[in-house]
Motif scaffolding. Structure first.
Motif, PDB file in Angstrom:
ATOM      1  N   SER A  92     -26.588  22.003 -36.678  1.00 40.83           N
ATOM      2  CA  SER A  92     -25.287  21.942 -35.987  1.00 40.83           C
ATOM      3  C   SER A  92     -25.175  20.736 -35.054  1.00 40.83           C
ATOM      4  CB  SER A  92     -25.046  23.244 -35.204  1.00 40.83           C
ATOM      5  OG  SER A  92     -26.007  23.404 -34.190  1.00 40.83           O
ATOM      6  N   HIS A 138     -21.405  23.828 -34.303  1.00 42.26           N
ATOM      7  CA  HIS A 138     -21.424  24.430 -35.643  1.00 42.26           C
ATOM      8  C   HIS A 138     -21.823  23.400 -36.684  1.00 42.26           C
ATOM      9  CE1 HIS A 138     -18.724  26.998 -33.317  1.00 42.26           C
ATOM     10  NE2 HIS A 138     -19.156  27.966 -34.097  1.00 42.26           N
ATOM     11  N   VAL A 140     -21.857  22.497 -40.974  1.00 41.37           N
ATOM     12  CA  VAL A 140     -20.887  22.686 -42.049  1.00 41.37           C
ATOM     13  C   VAL A 140     -21.506  23.642 -43.073  1.00 41.37           C
ATOM     14  CG1 VAL A 140     -19.661  21.536 -43.929  1.00 41.37           C
ATOM     15  CG2 VAL A 140     -19.963  20.355 -41.740  1.00 41.37           C
ATOM     16  N   GLN A 193     -16.934  26.466 -40.896  1.00 38.34           N
ATOM     17  CA  GLN A 193     -17.903  26.269 -39.823  1.00 38.34           C
ATOM     18  C   GLN A 193     -19.087  27.210 -40.015  1.00 38.34           C
ATOM     19  OE1 GLN A 193     -16.131  26.521 -35.919  1.00 38.34           O
ATOM     20  NE2 GLN A 193     -15.894  24.317 -36.025  1.00 38.34           N
ATOM     21  N   GLN A 214     -22.295  29.095 -38.520  1.00 35.49           N
ATOM     22  CA  GLN A 214     -22.958  29.466 -37.265  1.00 35.49           C
ATOM     23  C   GLN A 214     -24.247  30.228 -37.490  1.00 35.49           C
ATOM     24  OE1 GLN A 214     -20.776  32.006 -34.702  1.00 35.49           O
ATOM     25  NE2 GLN A 214     -20.201  33.483 -36.254  1.00 35.49           N
ATOM     26  N   SER A 237     -21.568  29.984 -43.021  1.00 33.31           N
ATOM     27  CA  SER A 237     -20.473  30.619 -42.268  1.00 33.31           C
ATOM     28  C   SER A 237     -20.693  32.134 -42.263  1.00 33.31           C
ATOM     29  CB  SER A 237     -19.135  30.306 -42.933  1.00 33.31           C
ATOM     30  OG  SER A 237     -19.119  30.895 -44.221  1.00 33.31           O
TER      31      SER A 237
END
Ligand code: ADP
Ligand code: MG
Length: 195
Positions: free
Chosen positions: A25, A147, A149, A156, A158, A182
């Motif tokens: 991130s 975040h 990709v 996004q 995480q 994501s």
């Protein structure tokens, strides 16, 4: 944040800022950016990293884009106190790997006049809060969540998904072992793997 700090310089107090997020991130890049900025302002910065995280180098913090800065590798959070005389700012990378004692150490130093910048994974590979990170985020003046990709959804990411079946909490690894996902991609993969 550094230079944007609202604490009056006459006050003998420091502050704590946390940079968190999944793998890839940009936490280490952001940490390096803030350190470089502080050094431009003639602040003395001491950088720490966990001893056993030797993915790229034993004594460097290194981003996935190969930016790097020299750091002191330490085994316990208590060691931080021994190495900070004469410094203004303490930067810590991969803070999730440290013992819980790091929370007290950071609070104590911020109550003196040190500025602490901490980077670390906020969640482990199962999506649970990681080590001392939630407590560090709670005591910080400023928290930045970054975040990555998600290559599966384009959204996004995480979560840090572990691609192999190893169940140890700490498995040091890179792109072969981990993927940033994501919420939707992470939980659909977990569901699929359960069946
Ligand atoms: P972190 O410390 O959070 O793991 P780094 O600062 O070391 O992240 O690296 C961030 C860099 O990783 C990005 O600038 C990009 O070049 C690279 N990267 C690799 N995979 C991804 C991804 N899935 N999403 C975003 N960046 C990625
Ligand atoms: Mg990093």
């Amino acid at each position: 944040m550094f230079l944007e700090n609202t604490v009056k310089s006459c006050e003998q107090f420091g502050s704590i800022e946390v940079i968190c997020g999944s793998m890839f991130s940009g936490k280490t890049e952001e940490l390096i950016r803030r350190i470089k900025r502080a050094r431009l302002a003639n602040k003395k910065v001491k950088i720490f990293k966990p001893f056993f995280d030797n993915r790229y180098d034993k004594t460097m913090i290194v981003s996935h884009d190969k930016n790097q800065l020299k750091a002191k590798a330490i085994e316990s959070s208590q060691e931080i106190i021994k190495h900070i005389k004469g410094y203004d700012i303490i930067a810590i990378d991969e803070a999730q790997f440290f013992d819980v004692g790091i929370v007290k150490v950071c609070n104590k130093l911020a109550n003196q006049d040190f500025q602490i910048i901490i980077a670390g994974l906020d969640m482990d590979y199962k999506g649970n809060p990681f080590g001392p990170m939630p407590n560090l985020m709670a005591i910080a003046e400023d928290v930045t969540k970054l975040h990555a990709v998600c290559f599966r959804t384009g959204g996004q990411a995480q979560y840090t998904f572990r691609k192999n079946k190893d169940e140890d909490l700490i498995v040091i690894g890179e792109k072969t072992n981990y993927e940033a996902l994501s919420r939707s991609a992470f939980y659909s993969v977990l569901k699929k793997n359960k069946n």
